[in-house]
Each structure stands twice: as structure tokens, then as C-alpha cells.
Design an enzyme around this catalytic site. Structure first.
Site, mmCIF file in Angstrom:
data_model
loop_
_atom_site.group_PDB
_atom_site.id
_atom_site.type_symbol
_atom_site.label_atom_id
_atom_site.label_comp_id
_atom_site.label_asym_id
_atom_site.label_seq_id
_atom_site.Cartn_x
_atom_site.Cartn_y
_atom_site.Cartn_z
ATOM 1 C CB ALA A 266 20.613 22.400 -15.442
ATOM 2 N N GLY A 267 18.691 25.111 -14.837
ATOM 3 C CA GLY A 267 18.295 26.746 -15.717
ATOM 4 C C GLY A 267 19.283 27.724 -15.333
ATOM 5 C CE LYS B 9 18.943 32.519 -9.759
ATOM 6 N NZ LYS B 9 19.270 31.414 -9.410
ATOM 7 C CG ASP C 291 -0.232 -0.013 2.548
ATOM 8 O OD1 ASP C 291 0.946 -0.240 2.610
ATOM 9 O OD2 ASP C 291 -0.849 0.133 3.624
ATOM 10 N N GLY C 292 2.295 1.058 -0.180
ATOM 11 C CA GLY C 292 2.986 2.199 -0.125
ATOM 12 C C GLY C 292 3.472 2.513 1.243
ATOM 13 C CD GLU C 293 0.820 1.951 6.605
ATOM 14 O OE1 GLU C 293 1.458 1.281 7.276
ATOM 15 O OE2 GLU C 293 -0.220 2.347 6.646
ATOM 16 C CG HIS D 277 19.775 27.255 -0.355
ATOM 17 N ND1 HIS D 277 20.112 27.710 -1.773
ATOM 18 C CD2 HIS D 277 18.869 28.374 -0.117
ATOM 19 C CE1 HIS D 277 19.163 28.673 -2.056
ATOM 20 N NE2 HIS D 277 18.666 29.260 -1.252
ATOM 21 C CG ASP E 168 22.439 33.448 -7.769
ATOM 22 O OD1 ASP E 168 23.200 33.387 -7.097
ATOM 23 O OD2 ASP E 168 21.448 32.511 -7.890
ATOM 24 N NE ARG F 61 15.072 30.632 -9.581
ATOM 25 C CZ ARG F 61 15.744 29.602 -10.285
ATOM 26 N NH1 ARG F 61 15.242 29.489 -11.349
ATOM 27 N NH2 ARG F 61 16.665 28.944 -9.747
HETATM 28 C C1 R5P Z 1 19.349 29.384 -5.960
HETATM 29 O O1 R5P Z 1 19.424 30.354 -4.930
HETATM 30 C C2 R5P Z 1 20.164 28.500 -6.008
HETATM 31 O O2 R5P Z 1 21.467 28.811 -5.373
HETATM 32 C C3 R5P Z 1 20.520 27.496 -7.342
HETATM 33 O O3 R5P Z 1 21.329 28.737 -8.127
HETATM 34 C C4 R5P Z 1 19.194 27.413 -7.840
HETATM 35 O O4 R5P Z 1 18.489 26.690 -6.830
HETATM 36 C C5 R5P Z 1 19.516 26.516 -9.034
HETATM 37 O O5 R5P Z 1 18.486 26.011 -9.380
HETATM 38 P P1 R5P Z 1 18.395 25.729 -11.047
HETATM 39 O O6 R5P Z 1 19.256 24.774 -11.330
HETATM 40 O O7 R5P Z 1 16.838 24.958 -11.232
HETATM 41 O O8 R5P Z 1 18.333 26.913 -11.925
#
Ligand code: R5P
Length: 320
Positions: A237-238, A202, A34-36, A126, A178, A204
């Protein structure tokens, strides 16, 4: 000391256990029909110092498995549990930007503490805000010195790194994609004695979409030479590929990426292949990227084992 690991960190835990002369604990992991989920430490933990190495994501099952394991270890009478989190998922949700938006980083920290973590070791988490969400002692590991080993860079990428003042003009420029990566870029530039630092702008427009700009004044700095792009993670990777495109358009000849966490979700692999990056250096905080990328000689995965071993040695030395 007993060291338990959840996937994908079994190999990492063995390397750390060897270095610390600790025992590797066995874990029984199952997913019912069941996924548990069912997670049981099979090595006896009563009165023992326990280390658990596990990520909190990206998939929700990873977090749940970790919570269950911590709970089982605490309920079985372990003396103390140090949780090592190579990749702290949810660290990017560290502040509310809209009314009623959850700060999920806080929720994850509370869950880990109440399940049984007594202290935590984080790798490149982060933001400072994500670190401050924990109420238990936190040690932060900086993997940049490990990733920045010039041996991971080909001669055309490292240029005059390690050479004398006369080689300065051949050294790479370090680029932050960024403003958030500015300090990281400074540290990398200092580690490698880089020629210069450039910080891109940068925006978004929506989640997971990145627009990157290079100031006109910075174009001459990257023209005709190698650049090292540095960030904490490559997710879709954007960010990093938009940055690479800008730099190539401005005349950068060789491009390397250094990033701690290779999340590589959604279109990441396709974007990275198209961007023709000369070298991608990441840590093993997440599973090794799929073979399609690995086959290209561009990828180097660097083990966190030495840095985490040292962090655990320091943690235990201090507490004893
Ligand atoms: C943003 O503040 C992080 O330091 C990365 O630049 C970001 O999370 C990378 O995300 P993505 O590869 O989707 O652009």
C-alpha cells in the site's frame, strides 16, 4: 465439467459451478509433519474437462499445491485442464533488470504448463509481458467493469456520474498512481464518464518504497473534488497511500481506491487505516482482508464469479 479449487477460492468455485451447472470437485490437502505437501483430487477426472481455480502465490505453498494438483489431474487421465488464476503471483518479475536476474514469471509459466495446464485464464495479470510468458492459450479477464459499478461508490464519491452534461463538474477525477496505470485510468474514466484523468509520477528508491509526485499543472484538476485512484494491486500500500497523501494535500475532498488484487502485505493495513481512504474496492482474487479493515465500512469486495463464468463460457464455446 468438474471444477476444482484450492484455498481461498472454494466459494468462488461454487458460484462459478452453479452458473455453469458444473460439478465441484473435492480435493484432499495435507501438510506432513516435515512440511511436505499432499494434494489429491478426490473426484474422478478420467476423460473429463477439468477447471482448476487457484492462485500461484503469494506464499510458496500455494504454487506447490497447484503444481501437485495439476500433475495429479493430468496423470489421472483428464481430457483437458483449464487453469483459472485469479491472482498470478510472480507476474511482476517479468523482466531482468540486473545481470543474472531470473525472470520468474517465465519459470512459473513453464512449471504450470509442464505440470498439466492446457490453457489458462488470467485476471488482470500486471503486464503484457507476463501474459506472453505462457506458451499455452491464454484468456485475460478485465475486472474493471465489475469494480467500476457506481453502486460501490457513495453519492459524494460518484458525484455527477450517470447524470447529464450539467453534472460534469461534480464528477470524480480518475488518478493513475504511476505511468503503468495510465491505460487503466483511461478505461475507468470512460466507464464512469469521469471529469478528467491525472497521472502521477512514481519513483522507487528501493524495493517496496514508493515516492509519488503530482505535477503543479495537475493540482487544480483534483482540488475541491472526489478522486478515484486505480491500480492493479495494493501490495504494501506504499504506492496508493503516498498517492492519496499527495492528492489530499492538493485539496482532493474524497478519495476512493479501485484495485483488482488486495495483496496487503507487511505494513499495508496500517498504512491504509492511517490514510483515511473513503472507499476501497477490490476483487476476491485474494483472501478477504483482515477484519480490522473489513469492519470499517470503507471496504467493498467484489466477486469475480460473473466475469470468470463468462470467460469460461467463451473458452468452452470456442473449443467445442
Ligand atoms: C506496480 O507497478 C504495481 O502496479 C503497483 O502499483 C504496485 O505493485 C503496488 O505495490 P505497493 O502497494 O507495495 O506500493
Amino acid at each position: 465439467m468438474i471444477i476444482f479449487a484450492l484455498p481461498p477460492h472454494e466459494r468462488l468455485s461454487r458460484a462459478i459451478a452453479r452458473a455453469l451447472r458444473a460439478r465441484v470437485g473435492r480435493v484432499e490437502l495435507r501438510v506432513f509433519s516435515d512440511g511436505e505437501r499432499y494434494v489429491r483430487p478426490m473426484t474422478v477426472v478420467r476423460s473429463q474437462d477439468v477447471v482448476v481455480i487457484a492462485n500461484t502465490g503469494p506464499d510458496a505453498g500455494a504454487l506447490l499445491d497447484l503444481l501437485i494438483l495439476l500433475h495429479a489431474i493430468r496423470s489421472s487421465g483428464a481430457r483437458r485442464t483449464t487453469l483459472v488464476i485469479p491472482y498470478l503471483a510472480y507476474a511482476r518479475q517479468d523482466r531482468a533488470t540486473k545481470p543474472q536476474e531470473p525472470v520468474t514469471a517465465i519459470l512459473v509459466a513453464r512449471l504450470l504448463e509442464s505440470a498439466g495446464a492446457d490453457r489458462v485464464v488470467l485476471v488482470d495479470p500486471h503486464s503484457e509481458a507476463a501474459v506472453r510468458t505462457f506458451r499455452i492459450p491464454v484468456r485475460v479477464v478485465d475486472p474493471l467493469p465489475t469494480l467500476a459499478n457506481p453502486r460501490h461508490l457513495s453519492p459524494s464519491l460518484r458525484g455527477g456520474v450517470g447524470g447529464g452534461a450539467r453534472d460534469r463538474d461534480r464528477r470524480p477525477v480518475v488518478v493513475a498512481p504511476d505511468a503503468g496505470a495510465r491505460d487503466r485510468a483511461r478505461r475507468l474514466a470512460a466507464l464512469l464518464g469521469a471529469r478528467d484523468i491525472v497521472v502521477l509520477e512514481k519513483a522507487r528508491p528501493r524495493p517496496n518504497v514508493a515516492r509519488v509526485a503530482l505535477r503543479t499543472a495537475d493540482r487544480a484538476r483534483v482540488r475541491g473534488g472526489a478522486v478515484l485512484l486505480v491500480d492493479d494491486m495494493i501490495d504494501t500500500a506504499g504506492t496508493i497511500t503516498a498517492a492519496a497523501q499527495r492528492l489530499r494535500a492538493a485539496g482532493a475532498t474524497r478519495i476512493a481506491i479501485l484495485a483488482t488484487h488486495a495483496v496487503l502485505s507487511g505494513p499495508a493495513l496500517v498504512r491504509l487505516r492511517r490514510a483515511r481512504i473513503d472507499r476501497i474496492i477490490v476483487s476476491d482474487s485474494l483472501p478477504s482482508p483482515r477484519r480490522s479493515l473489513r469492519r470499517r465500512r470503507a471496504l467493498r469486495t467484489v466477486s469475480l464469479a460473473p466475469a470468470l463464468t463468462q470467460a469460461l463460457q467463451m473458452t468452452y464455446r470456442k473449443k467445442r
